[in-house]
Design an enzyme around this catalytic site. Structure first.
Site, mmCIF file in Angstrom:
data_model
loop_
_atom_site.group_PDB
_atom_site.id
_atom_site.type_symbol
_atom_site.label_atom_id
_atom_site.label_comp_id
_atom_site.label_asym_id
_atom_site.label_seq_id
_atom_site.Cartn_x
_atom_site.Cartn_y
_atom_site.Cartn_z
ATOM 1 N N ASP A 145 0.866 -1.192 0.000
ATOM 2 C CA ASP A 145 0.000 0.000 0.000
ATOM 3 C C ASP A 145 0.895 1.232 0.000
ATOM 4 O O ASP A 145 1.435 1.620 1.034
ATOM 5 C CB ASP A 145 -0.897 -0.007 1.246
ATOM 6 C CG ASP A 145 -1.983 -1.082 1.197
ATOM 7 O OD1 ASP A 145 -1.733 -2.137 0.578
ATOM 8 O OD2 ASP A 145 -3.048 -0.880 1.787
ATOM 9 N N LYS A 208 -7.030 3.461 -3.246
ATOM 10 C CA LYS A 208 -7.458 3.447 -1.846
ATOM 11 C C LYS A 208 -7.688 4.873 -1.378
ATOM 12 O O LYS A 208 -6.934 5.783 -1.729
ATOM 13 C CB LYS A 208 -6.368 2.745 -1.024
ATOM 14 C CG LYS A 208 -6.581 2.697 0.474
ATOM 15 C CD LYS A 208 -5.420 1.928 1.121
ATOM 16 C CE LYS A 208 -5.428 2.028 2.630
ATOM 17 N NZ LYS A 208 -4.280 1.322 3.256
ATOM 18 N N LYS A 244 -10.551 0.382 -2.449
ATOM 19 C CA LYS A 244 -10.405 0.135 -1.017
ATOM 20 C C LYS A 244 -10.679 1.402 -0.220
ATOM 21 O O LYS A 244 -9.855 2.309 -0.195
ATOM 22 C CB LYS A 244 -8.990 -0.370 -0.702
ATOM 23 C CG LYS A 244 -8.749 -0.630 0.798
ATOM 24 C CD LYS A 244 -7.346 -1.150 1.046
ATOM 25 C CE LYS A 244 -7.061 -1.283 2.540
ATOM 26 N NZ LYS A 244 -5.705 -1.803 2.819
#
Length: 308
Positions: A145, A208, A244
């Site tokens: 991430d 995300k 996400k």
């Protein structure tokens, strides 16, 4: 392809109005609610990103990822043999080896995700970001991430943003890359859309919303805009990018609402761990509490449910 984003306009009042309608959606009941909650569990990136993380609390987190819901509750729902686990365990790079070894010893194939690239601020040199990504992959992380440099968005340096994300993608190698946009710090919904597009063009497997450390994290207006960008990118390229939301998602009801929004905006094919994740640290506790209530008709006492 800068032509895709050069004339972007987001009708903010319409987006906000749609987001308010989402909050009023009816809550699911009974077996339908239990089914959606178990689906949510399988999409959770179970996360610990604290300065006081130790091998022992990473071990507890890994155990909870493998056994997210009490066995007797799953048996009551006839779901004990369906392999319900969290989607991933997310930790800092320094704790990746701990998580990998613990999960391997438990005979579990849950992937380990690691935040990297100057998380959460992104205010580190690019060389350092790339080195951190490579180390996390070397330690055994199967998902990375990363977090973007917000300054590149705020100053309109789209080619610079593309190049940064592209290099991070290359550094990830075989690992999946989720690109955190830190939407609460991008200034406008138009910037959120543009940053989403650039991140996908540069090879992100997921986009995300947040690091969870900003003042404003995952919100429905931002989610709508990012999902519309994912849909547009899919129409243009045929390539599906995952979504996400992360940060501030703490209740079972919020989790179900996010699932329903993804189903409405992107379709049921996105409702899998391969294309949808929920970034959360405390959400699982409330989901397990709601499933306990569904099975027994009463809420669990604090000592009746394991650490979530």
């Amino acid at each position: 392809e800068l032509g895709w984003i050069s004339k972007v306009h987001v009708n903010r009042p319409a987006v906000v109005r749609h987001a308010e309608q989402i909050k009023k959606w009816k809550t699911l009941q009974g077996n339908w609610q239990a089914a959606w909650l178990l689906k949510a569990v399988t999409c959770i990136d179970l996360t610990t990103l604290s300065g006081d993380d130790t091998p022992s609390n990473v071990q507890r987190l890994c155990f909870k990822a493998k056994h997210p819901i009490r066995e007797d509750l799953l048996r009551a729902l006839d779901m004990h043999d369906k392999g319900i686990t969290a989607a991933a365990v997310c930790v800092y790079p320094a704790r990746v080896s701990d998580a990998v070894n613990i999960l391997k010893a438990a005979g579990c194939n849950i992937p380990v995700a690691s935040v990297a690239a100057g998380f959460p601020s992104g205010q580190t040199p690019l060389e350092t970001k790339l080195a951190e990504i490579k180390l996390a992959v070397e330690y055994g992380a199967r998902e990375i991430d990363i977090v973007i440099s917000r300054s590149l968005v705020l100053t309109g340096q789209w080619e610079g943003l593309y190049e940064e994300i592209r290099l991070c993608r290359a550094a990830c190698g075989e690992a999946h890359m989720k690109t955190i946009l830190a939407t609460g710090e991008l200034g406008s919904l138009a910037n959120v859309y543009k940053a989403s597009m650039i991140a996908m063009m540069a090879g992100s497997d997921f986009i995300k919303t947040s690091t969870g450390k900003e003042v404003e994290n995952a919100t429905f207006p931002v989610g709508i805009v990012m999902m519309r960008a994912i849909k547009e990118y899919y129409w243009q390229t045929g390539y599906k990018v995952g979504f996400k939301p992360a940060g501030g998602i703490r209740t079972a009801k919020e989790a179900i609402t996010w699932l329903m929004l993804v189903k409405e905006e992107l379709g049921v094919e996105w409702l899998t761990p391969e294309l949808f994740r929920l970034g959360a640290s405390s959400l699982l506790g409330d989901i397990e509490q709601q499933i306990f209530y569904h099975v027994t008709g009463s809420y669990a006492l604090q000592h009746e449910l394991a650490m979530a």
